[in-house]
Write a protein that holds these residues in place. Sequence first.
Motif, PDB file in Angstrom:
ATOM      1  N   SER A 114       6.272  -1.467  -7.489  1.00  0.00           N
ATOM      2  CA  SER A 114       7.182  -2.124  -6.540  1.00  0.00           C
ATOM      3  C   SER A 114       8.636  -1.877  -6.908  1.00  0.00           C
ATOM      4  O   SER A 114       9.478  -1.620  -6.032  1.00  0.00           O
ATOM      5  CB  SER A 114       6.910  -3.623  -6.482  1.00  0.00           C
ATOM      6  OG  SER A 114       5.636  -3.874  -5.954  1.00  0.00           O
TER       7      SER A 114
ATOM      8  N   ASP B  85       4.569  -2.505   3.377  1.00  0.00           N
ATOM      9  CA  ASP B  85       4.852  -3.713   2.617  1.00  0.00           C
ATOM     10  C   ASP B  85       5.429  -4.772   3.541  1.00  0.00           C
ATOM     11  O   ASP B  85       6.397  -4.501   4.259  1.00  0.00           O
ATOM     12  CB  ASP B  85       5.833  -3.402   1.485  1.00  0.00           C
ATOM     13  CG  ASP B  85       5.982  -4.539   0.499  1.00  0.00           C
ATOM     14  OD1 ASP B  85       5.008  -5.290   0.305  1.00  0.00           O
ATOM     15  OD2 ASP B  85       7.070  -4.655  -0.103  1.00  0.00           O
TER      16      ASP B  85
ATOM     17  N   GLN C   9       0.855  -1.180   0.000  1.00  0.00           N
ATOM     18  CA  GLN C   9       0.000   0.000   0.000  1.00  0.00           C
ATOM     19  C   GLN C   9       0.892   1.232   0.000  1.00  0.00           C
ATOM     20  O   GLN C   9       1.842   1.311   0.776  1.00  0.00           O
ATOM     21  CB  GLN C   9      -0.925   0.005   1.199  1.00  0.00           C
ATOM     22  CG  GLN C   9      -1.923  -1.134   1.161  1.00  0.00           C
ATOM     23  CD  GLN C   9      -2.895  -1.085   2.317  1.00  0.00           C
ATOM     24  OE1 GLN C   9      -2.747  -0.295   3.239  1.00  0.00           O
ATOM     25  NE2 GLN C   9      -3.901  -1.929   2.265  1.00  0.00           N
TER      26      GLN C   9
ATOM     27  N   ALA D  21       1.438  -3.024 -10.867  1.00  0.00           N
ATOM     28  CA  ALA D  21       1.858  -3.315  -9.489  1.00  0.00           C
ATOM     29  C   ALA D  21       3.350  -3.626  -9.432  1.00  0.00           C
ATOM     30  O   ALA D  21       4.056  -3.169  -8.518  1.00  0.00           O
ATOM     31  CB  ALA D  21       1.044  -4.475  -8.930  1.00  0.00           C
ATOM     32  N   GLU D  22       3.845  -4.385 -10.399  1.00  0.00           N
ATOM     33  CA  GLU D  22       5.272  -4.726 -10.433  1.00  0.00           C
ATOM     34  C   GLU D  22       6.130  -3.490 -10.675  1.00  0.00           C
ATOM     35  O   GLU D  22       7.168  -3.316 -10.041  1.00  0.00           O
ATOM     36  CB  GLU D  22       5.542  -5.787 -11.497  1.00  0.00           C
ATOM     37  CG  GLU D  22       5.037  -7.160 -11.107  1.00  0.00           C
ATOM     38  CD  GLU D  22       5.219  -8.207 -12.204  1.00  0.00           C
ATOM     39  OE1 GLU D  22       5.639  -7.842 -13.333  1.00  0.00           O
ATOM     40  OE2 GLU D  22       4.935  -9.386 -11.926  1.00  0.00           O
TER      41      GLU D  22
ATOM     42  N   ASP E  32      -3.338   0.460  -3.596  1.00  0.00           N
ATOM     43  CA  ASP E  32      -3.087  -0.887  -3.088  1.00  0.00           C
ATOM     44  C   ASP E  32      -2.702  -1.735  -4.289  1.00  0.00           C
ATOM     45  O   ASP E  32      -3.492  -1.887  -5.224  1.00  0.00           O
ATOM     46  CB  ASP E  32      -4.341  -1.442  -2.407  1.00  0.00           C
ATOM     47  CG  ASP E  32      -4.133  -2.794  -1.775  1.00  0.00           C
ATOM     48  OD1 ASP E  32      -3.157  -3.493  -2.118  1.00  0.00           O
ATOM     49  OD2 ASP E  32      -4.950  -3.168  -0.927  1.00  0.00           O
ATOM     50  N   THR E  33      -1.493  -2.278  -4.290  1.00  0.00           N
ATOM     51  CA  THR E  33      -1.029  -3.032  -5.458  1.00  0.00           C
ATOM     52  C   THR E  33      -1.871  -4.275  -5.721  1.00  0.00           C
ATOM     53  O   THR E  33      -1.881  -4.781  -6.842  1.00  0.00           O
ATOM     54  CB  THR E  33       0.452  -3.430  -5.327  1.00  0.00           C
ATOM     55  OG1 THR E  33       0.637  -4.170  -4.119  1.00  0.00           O
ATOM     56  CG2 THR E  33       1.356  -2.211  -5.327  1.00  0.00           C
ATOM     57  N   ASN E  34      -2.598  -4.759  -4.726  1.00  0.00           N
ATOM     58  CA  ASN E  34      -3.472  -5.922  -4.934  1.00  0.00           C
ATOM     59  C   ASN E  34      -4.647  -5.605  -5.851  1.00  0.00           C
ATOM     60  O   ASN E  34      -5.274  -6.519  -6.380  1.00  0.00           O
ATOM     61  CB  ASN E  34      -3.994  -6.454  -3.604  1.00  0.00           C
ATOM     62  CG  ASN E  34      -2.899  -7.075  -2.767  1.00  0.00           C
ATOM     63  OD1 ASN E  34      -1.960  -7.670  -3.289  1.00  0.00           O
ATOM     64  ND2 ASN E  34      -2.998  -6.917  -1.462  1.00  0.00           N
ATOM     65  N   THR E  35      -4.952  -4.330  -6.025  1.00  0.00           N
ATOM     66  CA  THR E  35      -6.088  -3.941  -6.866  1.00  0.00           C
ATOM     67  C   THR E  35      -5.651  -3.442  -8.236  1.00  0.00           C
ATOM     68  O   THR E  35      -6.487  -3.064  -9.051  1.00  0.00           O
ATOM     69  CB  THR E  35      -6.925  -2.849  -6.173  1.00  0.00           C
ATOM     70  OG1 THR E  35      -6.118  -1.669  -6.035  1.00  0.00           O
ATOM     71  CG2 THR E  35      -7.417  -3.304  -4.811  1.00  0.00           C
ATOM     72  N   LEU E  36      -4.343  -3.435  -8.487  1.00  0.00           N
ATOM     73  CA  LEU E  36      -3.811  -2.935  -9.753  1.00  0.00           C
ATOM     74  C   LEU E  36      -3.541  -4.077 -10.717  1.00  0.00           C
ATOM     75  O   LEU E  36      -3.315  -5.217 -10.292  1.00  0.00           O
ATOM     76  CB  LEU E  36      -2.492  -2.186  -9.503  1.00  0.00           C
ATOM     77  CG  LEU E  36      -2.538  -0.944  -8.641  1.00  0.00           C
ATOM     78  CD1 LEU E  36      -1.128  -0.421  -8.390  1.00  0.00           C
ATOM     79  CD2 LEU E  36      -3.387   0.129  -9.305  1.00  0.00           C
TER      80      LEU E  36
END
Length: 98
Positions: free
Chosen positions: A34, A67, A2, A30-31, A21-25
């Motif tokens: 990160s 994270d 997040q 998301a990568e 939130d990378t879980n929703t991308l």
Amino acid sequence: MQVSLERTGGFTGISKKISVDTNTLPLQVAEELSQLVEAADFFQLPEQIMSDNSQCDRFHYKLTVEDHGQQHSVITSEPALTNTLKTLIEYLNQVKTL
């Protein structure tokens, strides 16, 4: 992961907040996010990065990353932005418009 960004200051003084939130991308986005956090060595940065040359009407940023049980926040001024933090902030602004 997040990531949240709060921008304050500027000529109008309007605050802007972004939370991702990378879980929703999408996976690729998301990568990339990160990788930008890692490239900035974010968790090793000091809590404040400020310029000795204070300039009125410039932006200030508070960037927070959570994270794997770690949380770290960095407050920085626009003149003190490193290239990697600037790239991360620009990317967050793009992600929010997806």
